[in-house]
Design an enzyme around this catalytic site. Structure first.
Site, PDB file in Angstrom:
ATOM      1  N   SER A  41     -81.265  64.434 126.012  1.00 50.55           N
ATOM      2  CA  SER A  41     -82.460  63.637 125.710  1.00 50.55           C
ATOM      3  C   SER A  41     -83.013  64.134 124.380  1.00 50.55           C
ATOM      4  O   SER A  41     -84.043  64.783 124.315  1.00 50.55           O
ATOM      5  CB  SER A  41     -83.496  63.793 126.832  1.00 50.55           C
ATOM      6  OG  SER A  41     -83.915  65.127 126.955  1.00 50.55           O
ATOM      7  N   HIS A 163     -80.888  63.760 133.024  1.00 49.51           N
ATOM      8  CA  HIS A 163     -80.059  64.862 133.521  1.00 49.51           C
ATOM      9  C   HIS A 163     -79.579  64.620 134.955  1.00 49.51           C
ATOM     10  O   HIS A 163     -79.012  65.500 135.582  1.00 49.51           O
ATOM     11  CB  HIS A 163     -80.837  66.185 133.467  1.00 49.51           C
ATOM     12  CG  HIS A 163     -81.209  66.581 132.063  1.00 49.51           C
ATOM     13  ND1 HIS A 163     -82.107  67.568 131.770  1.00 49.51           N
ATOM     14  CD2 HIS A 163     -80.791  66.092 130.865  1.00 49.51           C
ATOM     15  CE1 HIS A 163     -82.224  67.680 130.458  1.00 49.51           C
ATOM     16  NE2 HIS A 163     -81.441  66.788 129.890  1.00 49.51           N
ATOM     17  N   GLU A 172     -87.714  66.887 134.422  1.00 44.70           N
ATOM     18  CA  GLU A 172     -87.670  68.258 134.930  1.00 44.70           C
ATOM     19  C   GLU A 172     -88.905  68.597 135.743  1.00 44.70           C
ATOM     20  O   GLU A 172     -90.036  68.397 135.268  1.00 44.70           O
ATOM     21  CB  GLU A 172     -87.564  69.251 133.763  1.00 44.70           C
ATOM     22  CG  GLU A 172     -86.331  69.007 132.915  1.00 44.70           C
ATOM     23  CD  GLU A 172     -86.294  69.839 131.636  1.00 44.70           C
ATOM     24  OE1 GLU A 172     -87.027  70.852 131.548  1.00 44.70           O
ATOM     25  OE2 GLU A 172     -85.545  69.458 130.736  1.00 44.70           O
ATOM     26  N   GLU A 213     -78.950  71.017 134.533  1.00 40.30           N
ATOM     27  CA  GLU A 213     -79.606  72.306 134.305  1.00 40.30           C
ATOM     28  C   GLU A 213     -79.679  73.135 135.586  1.00 40.30           C
ATOM     29  O   GLU A 213     -80.477  74.062 135.688  1.00 40.30           O
ATOM     30  CB  GLU A 213     -80.980  72.087 133.673  1.00 40.30           C
ATOM     31  CG  GLU A 213     -80.837  71.433 132.302  1.00 40.30           C
ATOM     32  CD  GLU A 213     -82.125  71.306 131.513  1.00 40.30           C
ATOM     33  OE1 GLU A 213     -83.208  71.546 132.089  1.00 40.30           O
ATOM     34  OE2 GLU A 213     -82.039  70.971 130.326  1.00 40.30           O
ATOM     35  N   ASP A 258     -91.387  68.582 132.694  1.00 42.53           N
ATOM     36  CA  ASP A 258     -90.965  68.028 131.406  1.00 42.53           C
ATOM     37  C   ASP A 258     -90.684  66.559 131.662  1.00 42.53           C
ATOM     38  O   ASP A 258     -89.658  66.213 132.266  1.00 42.53           O
ATOM     39  CB  ASP A 258     -89.716  68.725 130.853  1.00 42.53           C
ATOM     40  CG  ASP A 258     -89.267  68.084 129.543  1.00 42.53           C
ATOM     41  OD1 ASP A 258     -89.991  67.187 129.036  1.00 42.53           O
ATOM     42  OD2 ASP A 258     -88.201  68.459 129.016  1.00 42.53           O
ATOM     43  N   GLU A 303     -94.734  68.899 129.538  1.00 39.78           N
ATOM     44  CA  GLU A 303     -94.002  68.732 128.272  1.00 39.78           C
ATOM     45  C   GLU A 303     -93.709  67.252 128.050  1.00 39.78           C
ATOM     46  O   GLU A 303     -93.373  66.538 129.007  1.00 39.78           O
ATOM     47  CB  GLU A 303     -92.702  69.536 128.380  1.00 39.78           C
ATOM     48  CG  GLU A 303     -91.798  69.470 127.164  1.00 39.78           C
ATOM     49  CD  GLU A 303     -90.510  70.268 127.416  1.00 39.78           C
ATOM     50  OE1 GLU A 303     -90.543  71.238 128.196  1.00 39.78           O
ATOM     51  OE2 GLU A 303     -89.482  69.881 126.849  1.00 39.78           O
ATOM     52  N   ASP A 330     -91.951  68.628 122.644  1.00 38.50           N
ATOM     53  CA  ASP A 330     -90.516  68.879 122.450  1.00 38.50           C
ATOM     54  C   ASP A 330     -89.968  67.820 121.501  1.00 38.50           C
ATOM     55  O   ASP A 330     -89.869  68.043 120.293  1.00 38.50           O
ATOM     56  CB  ASP A 330     -89.813  68.861 123.818  1.00 38.50           C
ATOM     57  CG  ASP A 330     -88.294  68.905 123.713  1.00 38.50           C
ATOM     58  OD1 ASP A 330     -87.783  69.200 122.630  1.00 38.50           O
ATOM     59  OD2 ASP A 330     -87.604  68.636 124.720  1.00 38.50           O
ATOM     60  N   LYS A 355     -86.262  74.970 120.192  1.00 40.79           N
ATOM     61  CA  LYS A 355     -84.816  74.836 120.379  1.00 40.79           C
ATOM     62  C   LYS A 355     -84.166  75.019 119.019  1.00 40.79           C
ATOM     63  O   LYS A 355     -84.375  74.208 118.104  1.00 40.79           O
ATOM     64  CB  LYS A 355     -84.488  73.432 120.892  1.00 40.79           C
ATOM     65  CG  LYS A 355     -84.960  73.143 122.324  1.00 40.79           C
ATOM     66  CD  LYS A 355     -84.837  71.653 122.605  1.00 40.79           C
ATOM     67  CE  LYS A 355     -84.954  71.304 124.067  1.00 40.79           C
ATOM     68  NZ  LYS A 355     -85.119  69.841 124.273  1.00 40.79           N
ATOM     69  N   HIS A 383     -83.417  76.359 126.304  1.00 41.37           N
ATOM     70  CA  HIS A 383     -82.007  75.993 126.302  1.00 41.37           C
ATOM     71  C   HIS A 383     -81.871  74.496 125.996  1.00 41.37           C
ATOM     72  O   HIS A 383     -82.871  73.794 125.840  1.00 41.37           O
ATOM     73  CB  HIS A 383     -81.391  76.286 127.675  1.00 41.37           C
ATOM     74  CG  HIS A 383     -82.025  75.491 128.790  1.00 41.37           C
ATOM     75  ND1 HIS A 383     -81.468  75.354 130.040  1.00 41.37           N
ATOM     76  CD2 HIS A 383     -83.192  74.776 128.856  1.00 41.37           C
ATOM     77  CE1 HIS A 383     -82.232  74.616 130.804  1.00 41.37           C
ATOM     78  NE2 HIS A 383     -83.278  74.254 130.123  1.00 41.37           N
ATOM     79  N   SER A 385     -79.630  70.924 127.576  1.00 39.72           N
ATOM     80  CA  SER A 385     -78.951  70.559 128.827  1.00 39.72           C
ATOM     81  C   SER A 385     -77.440  70.850 128.741  1.00 39.72           C
ATOM     82  O   SER A 385     -76.808  71.139 129.748  1.00 39.72           O
ATOM     83  CB  SER A 385     -79.218  69.104 129.184  1.00 39.72           C
ATOM     84  OG  SER A 385     -78.990  68.267 128.081  1.00 39.72           O
ATOM     85  N   LYS A 406     -87.577  78.399 129.029  1.00 34.84           N
ATOM     86  CA  LYS A 406     -87.007  77.371 129.905  1.00 34.84           C
ATOM     87  C   LYS A 406     -85.509  77.541 129.830  1.00 34.84           C
ATOM     88  O   LYS A 406     -84.917  77.311 128.775  1.00 34.84           O
ATOM     89  CB  LYS A 406     -87.344  76.001 129.304  1.00 34.84           C
ATOM     90  CG  LYS A 406     -88.350  75.237 130.063  1.00 34.84           C
ATOM     91  CD  LYS A 406     -88.612  73.852 129.524  1.00 34.84           C
ATOM     92  CE  LYS A 406     -87.496  73.028 128.943  1.00 34.84           C
ATOM     93  NZ  LYS A 406     -87.764  71.584 128.968  1.00 34.84           N
TER      94      LYS A 406
HETATM   95  P1  PGA Z   1     -82.001  68.131 126.350  1.00 31.30           P
HETATM   96  O1  PGA Z   1     -83.175  68.334 127.397  1.00 31.30           O
HETATM   97  O2  PGA Z   1     -81.416  69.440 126.049  1.00 31.30           O
HETATM   98  O3  PGA Z   1     -81.083  67.183 127.062  1.00 31.30           O
HETATM   99  O4  PGA Z   1     -82.629  67.507 125.127  1.00 31.30           O
HETATM  100  C1  PGA Z   1     -83.986  69.460 127.446  1.00 31.30           C
HETATM  101  C2  PGA Z   1     -85.429  69.088 127.252  1.00 31.30           C
HETATM  102  O5  PGA Z   1     -85.775  67.896 127.067  1.00 31.30           O
HETATM  103  O6  PGA Z   1     -86.278  69.989 127.230  1.00 31.30           O
HETATM  104 ZN    ZN Z   2     -88.012  68.453 126.867  1.00 30.53          ZN
END
Ligand code: PGA
Ligand code: ZN
Length: 444
Positions: A41, A163, A172, A213, A258, A303, A330, A355, A383, A385, A406
């Site tokens: 995502s 996910h 999440e 995850e 999230d 989030e 994010d 990230k 992290h 996904s 996370k």
């Molecule tokens: P992604 O999801 O790694 O698939 O982007 C993680 C998140 O949205 O925090």
């Molecule tokens: Zn996110």
């Protein structure tokens, strides 16, 4: 000084079985490596992940071009050279690429080189041979942080959205074990809640297969799109699991979401609309839903409650709920100091998800974190996904006093690798190990 003598790059596989890039940097007898993760995502503003697009290999997802970019573009520019600082090394990588979003070489070519450099430098600088703390100590001095702090884990025990395939819009549902004096006790509580949740789901006849995850991802309603009340059903299941494991919800263990709401939003003539529990909702209706949940459930953090382009909605969300709950950007900020600056100026969100591969170098990641801390925003290291055995983010979280991490649920080795590294760091720190629990959630 770190002298790079050889660069090796290869295509390896991530936790979803998709190709990703591994890089090794060699200097004398030292060898440091790193593997980049990959999101599903993803935010629109993220640095570019270069894929081959060759339908004959991995359905177009191969990364041989990125590997080639490491070998043919990056290696000749760094081999034989000496570097004193991460920032100087990363500046060279950025200049080699020359685009604002790393689209020439690919962030998946640049980042593993940047991460491997951190590790190599840590090895060179390690005073007494090998130490599990070498990387976090090295990153800590690059960041200029006060001390090494173990993060509170935000454990994603129930997966939805992109996910999973259970029709739950929110991506999440996390548990946050805060009421403990040390990281290992908090982690144990989280793991026990995860196991309690598994038993509860089984008893209800729900599947306990896990999502990307490592969280459970059962279909809790028969419809394609889970309808009214379905998200609250999940929240209630989590509260049951916390109590069943012998902990107090809202005292020892809290909840976090999230929403990854960009994924269930669309632009309409009258603004941004969110497809949620069977109906289209406006930004302010979503804010009302969150407001209600916060009053009923011990939620500490939300989030991406609203979509990445919904800056007006985000402003409203922050005005209404920003004093009561952590609001993490994010997709909104994509670990990019420029986007974060805009957020700080507009009074949007009060926390940033971090990230590395959204921005593409270690140095820019640290810059975004510094900016966040200076503005009183909290930081959540994350992290993706699609992950691997690489646990750089565990060291990064400790090094930067991030306070929160996370890194998934209590299953799948790609997730547990990070928790295990945090356990090693806690042990190596001994009495120096700090853990702030709920204190990590207050704006600094
Ligand atoms: P992604 O999801 O790694 O698939 O982007 C993680 C998140 O949205 O925090
Ligand atoms: Zn996110």
């Amino acid at each position: 000084m770190v002298k790079i003598e050889q660069v090796v790059a290869r295509e390896v596989l991530d936790s979803r079985g998709f190709p990703t890039v591994e890089v090794e940097l060699l200097s004398g007898s030292l060898k440091a490596s790193a593997i980049v993760p990959s999101g599903a995502s993803t935010g629109e503003g993220e640095a570019l992940e270069l894929r081959d697009g060759d339908p004959k290999r991995f359905a177009g997802k191969g990364v041989l071009k990125a590997v080639q970019n490491v070998e043919r573009e990056i290696a000749p520019a760094i081999v034989g050279k000496e570097f004193l600082r991460q920032s100087v090394f990363d500046d060279l990588l950025r200049n080699l690429d020359g685009t604002p979003n790393k689209s020439k070489l690919g962030a998946n070519a640049i980042l593993p080189v940047s991460m491997a450099f951190s590790r190599l430098q840590a090895m060179v600088n390690a005073k007494q041979g090998f130490s599990p703390l070498a990387l976090s100590e090295n990153l800590s001095s690059a960041f200029g942080s006060q001390g090494l702090t173990l993060p509170v884990p935000l454990m994603n025990v129930f997966n939805g959205g992109k996910h999973a395939d259970n029709g739950i819009a929110i991506q999440e549902f996390m548990i946050i074990p805060t009421g403990f004096n040390k990281f290992s006790d908090a982690l144990r509580a989280g793991v026990e809640v995860f196991h309690a949740l598994k038993k509860i789901l089984s008893k209800k006849g729900l599947t306990t297969a896990v999502g990307d995850e490592g969280g459970f991802a059962p279909r809790i309603s028969a419809e394609e799109e889970a309808g009214p009340g379905s998200h609250e059903k999940v929240l209630t299941l989590l509260l049951d699991a916390i109590e069943t494991a012998g902990y107090r919800a809202g005292e020892d263990v809290f909840l976090a979401l999230d929403c990854a709401s960009s994924e269930f939003s669309k632009k309409t003539a009258s603004g941004i609309s969110y497809q949620f529990e069977g109906a289209g909702r406006s930004s302010s209706e979503m804010v009302q839903i969150y407001e209600k949940w916060i009053s009923q459930y011990p939620i500490l953090s939300i989030e991406d409650g609203l979509a990445e382009h919904d800056w007006d909605g985000w402003k409203l969300l922050t005005q209404k709920l920003g004093k009561q709950v952590q609001l993490v950007g994010d997709d909104l900020f994509v670990t990019n100091p420029e986007f974060l600056k805009k957020g700080i100026e507009k009074g949007v969100a009060n926390s940033i998800l971090v990230k590395l591969n959204q921005i593409g170098t270690v140095t820019e990641t640290l810059e975004a974190m510094k900016m966040a801390h200076q503005a009183g925003y909290t930081t959540v290291i994350s992290h993706r996904s699609g992950e691997s055995e690489d646990c750089f983010i565990a060291d990064l979280a400790v090094a930067t006093d991030a306070g929160q991490i996370k890194t998934g649920s209590a299953s799948r080795s790609d997730r547990l690798a990070k928790y295990n590294q945090l356990l090693r760091l806690e042990q190596a720190l001994g009495s120096r190990a700090k853990f702030k629990g709920k204190g990590s959630f207050q704006s600094k």
